[in-house]
Design an enzyme around this catalytic site. Structure first.
Site, PDB file in Angstrom:
ATOM      1  N   ASP A   5      -4.630  -6.078   2.434  1.00 19.11           N
ATOM      2  CA  ASP A   5      -5.850  -6.812   2.728  1.00 19.11           C
ATOM      3  C   ASP A   5      -5.625  -8.266   2.410  1.00 19.11           C
ATOM      4  O   ASP A   5      -6.157  -9.205   2.910  1.00 19.11           O
ATOM      5  CB  ASP A   5      -7.012  -6.190   1.902  1.00 19.11           C
ATOM      6  N   ASN A  26       0.895  -1.202  -0.026  1.00 17.25           N
ATOM      7  CA  ASN A  26       0.014   0.008  -0.136  1.00 17.25           C
ATOM      8  C   ASN A  26       0.642   1.180   0.081  1.00 17.25           C
ATOM      9  O   ASN A  26       2.023   0.984   0.508  1.00 17.25           O
ATOM     10  CB  ASN A  26      -0.735  -0.118   1.345  1.00 17.25           C
ATOM     11  N   LYS A  29      12.433 -15.841  -8.913  1.00 18.41           N
ATOM     12  CA  LYS A  29      11.661 -14.632  -9.610  1.00 18.41           C
ATOM     13  C   LYS A  29      10.867 -15.257 -10.796  1.00 18.41           C
ATOM     14  O   LYS A  29      11.376 -16.056 -11.570  1.00 18.41           O
ATOM     15  CB  LYS A  29      12.897 -13.766 -10.113  1.00 18.41           C
ATOM     16  N   ASP A  88      -7.261  -9.376  10.522  1.00 17.19           N
ATOM     17  CA  ASP A  88      -7.445  -7.982  10.547  1.00 17.19           C
ATOM     18  C   ASP A  88      -6.774  -7.871  12.193  1.00 17.19           C
ATOM     19  O   ASP A  88      -7.544  -8.018  13.094  1.00 17.19           O
ATOM     20  CB  ASP A  88      -8.865  -7.714  10.654  1.00 17.19           C
ATOM     21  N   ILE A  89      -5.747  -7.337  12.248  1.00 16.51           N
ATOM     22  CA  ILE A  89      -4.950  -6.992  13.442  1.00 16.51           C
ATOM     23  C   ILE A  89      -5.913  -6.169  14.567  1.00 16.51           C
ATOM     24  O   ILE A  89      -5.911  -6.352  15.556  1.00 16.51           O
ATOM     25  CB  ILE A  89      -3.685  -6.441  13.049  1.00 16.51           C
TER      26      ILE A  89
HETATM   27  O1  C5P Z   1     -10.301  -2.310   7.026  1.00 17.57           O
HETATM   28  P1  C5P Z   1      -9.386  -1.334   6.847  1.00 17.57           P
HETATM   29  O2  C5P Z   1      -8.053  -1.449   6.473  1.00 17.57           O
HETATM   30  O3  C5P Z   1      -9.993  -0.253   6.049  1.00 17.57           O
HETATM   31  O4  C5P Z   1      -9.173  -0.599   8.234  1.00 17.57           O
HETATM   32  C1  C5P Z   1      -8.175   0.325   8.725  1.00 17.57           C
HETATM   33  C2  C5P Z   1      -7.857   0.183  10.088  1.00 17.57           C
HETATM   34  O5  C5P Z   1      -7.514  -1.073  10.533  1.00 17.57           O
HETATM   35  C3  C5P Z   1      -6.473   0.923  10.534  1.00 17.57           C
HETATM   36  O6  C5P Z   1      -6.558   1.075  11.895  1.00 17.57           O
HETATM   37  C4  C5P Z   1      -5.514  -0.455  10.137  1.00 17.57           C
HETATM   38  O7  C5P Z   1      -4.260  -0.293  10.837  1.00 17.57           O
HETATM   39  C5  C5P Z   1      -6.425  -1.554  10.859  1.00 17.57           C
HETATM   40  N1  C5P Z   1      -5.981  -2.736  10.099  1.00 17.57           N
HETATM   41  C6  C5P Z   1      -5.471  -3.798  10.647  1.00 17.57           C
HETATM   42  N2  C5P Z   1      -5.110  -4.723  10.124  1.00 17.57           N
HETATM   43  C7  C5P Z   1      -5.578  -5.230   8.654  1.00 17.57           C
HETATM   44  C8  C5P Z   1      -6.461  -4.219   8.195  1.00 17.57           C
HETATM   45  C9  C5P Z   1      -6.394  -2.909   8.871  1.00 17.57           C
HETATM   46  O8  C5P Z   1      -4.985  -3.570  11.827  1.00 17.57           O
HETATM   47  N3  C5P Z   1      -5.412  -6.485   8.377  1.00 17.57           N
END
Ligand code: C5P
Length: 400
Positions: free
Chosen positions: A280, A211, A290, A309-310
């Protein structure tokens, strides 16, 4: 407003080769708006001239308790009155010993003893054997017990050719300490875990999916949390930024690594601020070698699986830290941010428009919580980060 605007400091120099760094320190403090009165011991004048310090500070430099320029001969009293702090940099072993014993046999030591409530910060600078000597360690412990703030020392090469603890901190590090010192301390005693930067998901050894994130916002928040008195742990994806001063950094690449690092720290933290732009998905069929272009230039068939999703996971942790999420949106910030806050189950979510903030040095934060939303003004990232830390501290419940 500059961080040290209209604040007056007394900068004391004692005898040590690190005096050459004090001229630079004075300059950097002035850059941030500080006014500085310089006091030097007789030994310090062998390493740095009063002329240099006077030219740089734009004020008379004091070395002598019997200075006839001071009309009431009370420089040892008047210099600290109204001063924000006395900073001794460098502080020699001898001067530290004098301070520990309350001696007052020259202007600078007398001024320290007579300073009343004016805070005293010292930056030790000496040979490593002098620093490690039990007498110095005893004296430093005594000063700490007396409420003196000890800055450093640093470690590394010494002017004498030896290597070890005892170097004076660099001017830039001392500046960070002084700026931190003048900030309020609403997170004193708290531990704050922060993710920042992007993650990079491997396609093959030379290609990643990532990203766009400079890490500047997360790093500014880490710095602001440190300034606010917290112990800060930064888990960072790949960025070009140096770690904020005073903040240990755990470096990761992938979302899986970030997840593992956060999970190993989260339980012992009071606050978790997820600023990272986490990918994501990761590539399930990443190649160890490679991927070569085919004759027909056929693109590789990549398969993706979602990353954990941390933030949502930490938010669900029983007894876990108080969680703050981020939402960088390109449109409909308000609707998207409130929905995301509910989805992630966090008490506070910070929204910003990606195009307004990305890679730059300023941002506009919009805070979303149970009570609604609050839009902060457009500020530099460090100022916005300080406002956010203050908002977090105000909302933080007492933990048993
Ligand atoms: O779901 P999205 O990426 O839009 O959410 C953004 C928030 O969730 C941010 O605080 C980001 O650091 C956290 N996040 C996370 N782990 C993920 C995706 C997003 O901690 N896999």
């Amino acid at each position: 407003m500059p961080d040290l605007d209209q604040q007056r400091f007394v900068l004391g120099l004692t005898g040590g080769i690190a005096c050459y760094k004090s001229a630079e320190l004075l300059r950097r403090m002035q850059d941030h708006g500080a006014d500085i009165d310089v006091v030097m011991t007789e030994a310090a004048t062998h390493f740095m001239t009063t002329t240099t310090m006077q030219a740089l500070s734009g004020r008379p430099v004091y070395t002598d308790a019997w200075d006839s320029r001071v009309s009431n001969s009370m420089a040892h009293i008047s210099l600290t009155r109204g001063a924000r702090a006395v900073l001794i940099a460098p502080a020699s072993a001898d001067f530290i010993a004098k301070l520990a014993h309350g001696m007052a046999d020259d202007l600078l030591s007398t001024l320290c003893l007579a300073r009343g409530a004016c805070p005293l910060l010292i930056a030790p600078a000496m040979n490593r054997e002098m620093w490690e000597h039990p007498a110095t360690q005893r004296n430093v412990a005594q000063l700490r017990a007396d409420g003196v703030m000890i800055l450093g020392p640093g470690t590394g090469d010494q002017a004498c050719g030896e290597v070890g603890d005892g170097r004076m901190l660099e001017p830039q590090q001392l500046l960070q300490e002084i700026i931190a010192f003048v900030q309020p301390k609403p997170l004193a005693g708290k531990t704050v875990l922060i993710t920042a930067g992007p993650t990079a998901e491997k396609i093959d050894p030379v290609r990643v999916i990532s990203n766009r994130s400079s890490g500047k916002t997360g790093y500014a928040i880490a710095r602001a949390a440190y300034e606010a008195g917290a112990k800060v742990i930064l888990v960072s994806g790949p960025t070009a930024l140096p770690a904020p001063y005073g903040v240990p950094r755990i470096e990761v690449e992938t979302a899986a690594q970030m997840h593992a690092a956060v999970m190993s720290q989260a339980r012992s933290c009071d606050v978790f601020i997820a600023v990272a732009a986490v990918a994501d998905w990761h590539v399930v069929n990443a190649s160890d070698n490679k991927i070569k272009k085919t004759a027909a230039n056929q693109p590789p068939a990549l398969q993706f699986a979602p990353n954990p999703d941390i933030l949502a996971e930490v938010a669900q942790m029983p007894g876990g830290p108080w969680c703050v999420g981020f939402a960088a949106e390109t449109e409909s910030l308000h609707d998207n941010a409130q929905a995301k806050r509910q989805r992630k189950g966090v008490p506070l979510l910070v929204g910003n428009l990606a195009q307004d903030s990305m890679g730059g040095d300023a941002t506009t934060f919009v805070l979303f919580d149970d009570d609604g939303m609050e839009e902060l003004p457009r500020l530099s990232k460090i100022e916005a980060a300080r406002r956010l830390i203050d908002a977090i501290a105000k909302r933080l419940p007492d933990r048993a």
